[in-house]
Design an enzyme around this catalytic site. Structure first.
Site, PDB file in Angstrom:
ATOM      1  N   SER A 156       0.835  -1.205   0.000  1.00 46.08           N
ATOM      2  CA  SER A 156       0.000   0.000   0.000  1.00 46.08           C
ATOM      3  C   SER A 156       0.870   1.255   0.000  1.00 46.08           C
ATOM      4  CB  SER A 156      -0.952  -0.061   1.202  1.00 46.08           C
ATOM      5  OG  SER A 156      -1.969   0.887   1.097  1.00 46.08           O
ATOM      6  N   ASP A 252      -9.795  -4.472  -4.782  1.00 38.99           N
ATOM      7  CA  ASP A 252      -9.079  -3.378  -4.127  1.00 38.99           C
ATOM      8  C   ASP A 252      -9.239  -2.111  -4.961  1.00 38.99           C
ATOM      9  OD1 ASP A 252      -7.256  -1.633  -2.974  1.00 38.99           O
ATOM     10  OD2 ASP A 252      -5.564  -3.013  -3.075  1.00 38.99           O
ATOM     11  N   HIS A 282      -7.933  -5.245  -0.406  1.00 36.72           N
ATOM     12  CA  HIS A 282      -6.768  -4.506   0.076  1.00 36.72           C
ATOM     13  C   HIS A 282      -6.428  -4.955   1.504  1.00 36.72           C
ATOM     14  CE1 HIS A 282      -4.014  -1.083  -0.217  1.00 36.72           C
ATOM     15  NE2 HIS A 282      -4.224  -0.913   1.077  1.00 36.72           N
TER      16      HIS A 282
END
Length: 319
Positions: A156, A252, A282
């Site tokens: 991320s 995601d 995610h």
């Protein structure tokens, strides 16, 4: 196949707890909630030796944790940047992942507690991330690391920082990065189909992402910097970036951005392996206690690193 049944169960469990969304919490409350959640959702099945140190960051000292597996002689290293929107997360929230990757890859992992926003706004976390990679490179003899086998990686926001560090290494020419491992990375600020399609109801939401970005960026101009949005890295520099392993999750909001960055690298002639995990959301790499594909994916990360860095080490050392 649609959303994986294990993910469906986990999302239902999270919803049933009735907790307020992260953007309605204070920064400190959000950090505490994320750390508590991480301890519940991921635990190391195997551990390696660790050492905690402090090194000089951009504005202040930052913590690093060095994960050292059993090995013979010099090996490669992964400098790892945790996820959390540049606002939450720390070494502890990603401890399980780093233990597993080090144990299964045979490589040293250096996990970095870079400065978090809003206390450390862009580009301070990028500079912290770079300095940690440079520290690892400069201390390769002490750590018994081959300086030609240093990777940067993260999930991320951490994947965003890893891509930025790879770019800075090209620009500054005082650090060699051999590989980048970008795990559902944030690569830009343009709205995408996956952002619109999966921005509600799939763990990471549009409103939470907006809150993260408001904490991290100093203004709209920052969205135009390639250090914040790797999709904007100039073509000339892109051609010089190291090979990449890029992983995304099907459900995601950041999926399309990760795929677009993989395409950008491929089009520039950079070696890329792109993997999209079907049915996943995610953050699934940190949900290994509930999602079996999370464990599978972490092991795949370790396998990729091992294949890249530890094949024929003995042959190389004996030449």
């Amino acid at each position: 196949m649609g959303l994986h049944p294990q993910v469906q169960f986990l999302l239902q469990m999270i919803e049933s707890r009735g907790l307020p969304p992260m953007e309605q919490l204070s920064v400190q409350e959000a950090r505490q909630a994320f750390e508590a959640s991480a301890k519940l959702m991921s635990k190391p099945e195997v551990k390696v030796n660790t050492e905690d140190r402090k090194i000089q960051g951009c504005e202040k000292e930052i913590a690093i944790r060095i994960y050292t597996p059993e090995r013979k002689g010099t090996t490669g290293a992964l400098v790892y940047y945790h996820g959390g929107g540049w606002v939450i997360g720390n070494i502890e929230t990603h401890d399980a992942l780093c233990h597993t990757v080090a144990a299964e890859s045979g490589c040293i992992v250096v996990s970095v507690d870079y400065g978090l926003a809003p206390e450390s706004k862009f580009p301070e976390p990028v500079e912290d991330a770079y300095l940690a990679a440079k520290w690892t490179y400069d201390h390769s003899d002490e750590l018994e690391i081959d300086p030609k086998r240093i990777a940067v990686g993260g999930d991320s926001a951490g994947g965003n920082l890893a891509a930025a560090v790879s770019y800075l290494a090209v620009e500054r020419k005082n650090l060699t990065i051999a590989y980048q491992m970008l795990l559902y990375p944030s690569t830009g600020f343009e709205y995408t189909e996956s952002y619109e399609k999966y921005g509600e109801g799939y763990y990471l939401t549009k409103s939470t992402m907006a809150w993260f970005r408001d904490q991290y960026l100093t203004g709209e101009d920052d969205t135009e910097s390639p250090l914040a949005a790797p999709l904007l890295i100039p073509d000339a520099a892109t051609r010089q970036l190291p090979p990449a392993y890029i992983m995304t999750a099907e459900f995601d909001p950041l999926c399309d951005g990760g795929e677009a960055f993989a395409t950008k690298l491929k089009d520039a002639g950079v070696e890329v392996k792109y993997v999209c995990y079907p049915g996943m959301i995610h953050g699934f790499l940190g949900m290994t206690e509930f999602v079996s594909d999370g464990k599978k994916a972490v092991s795949e990360i370790a396998s990729e690193l091992k294949a890249k860095f530890t094949a024929d080490i003995s042959h190389t050392e004996n030449r």
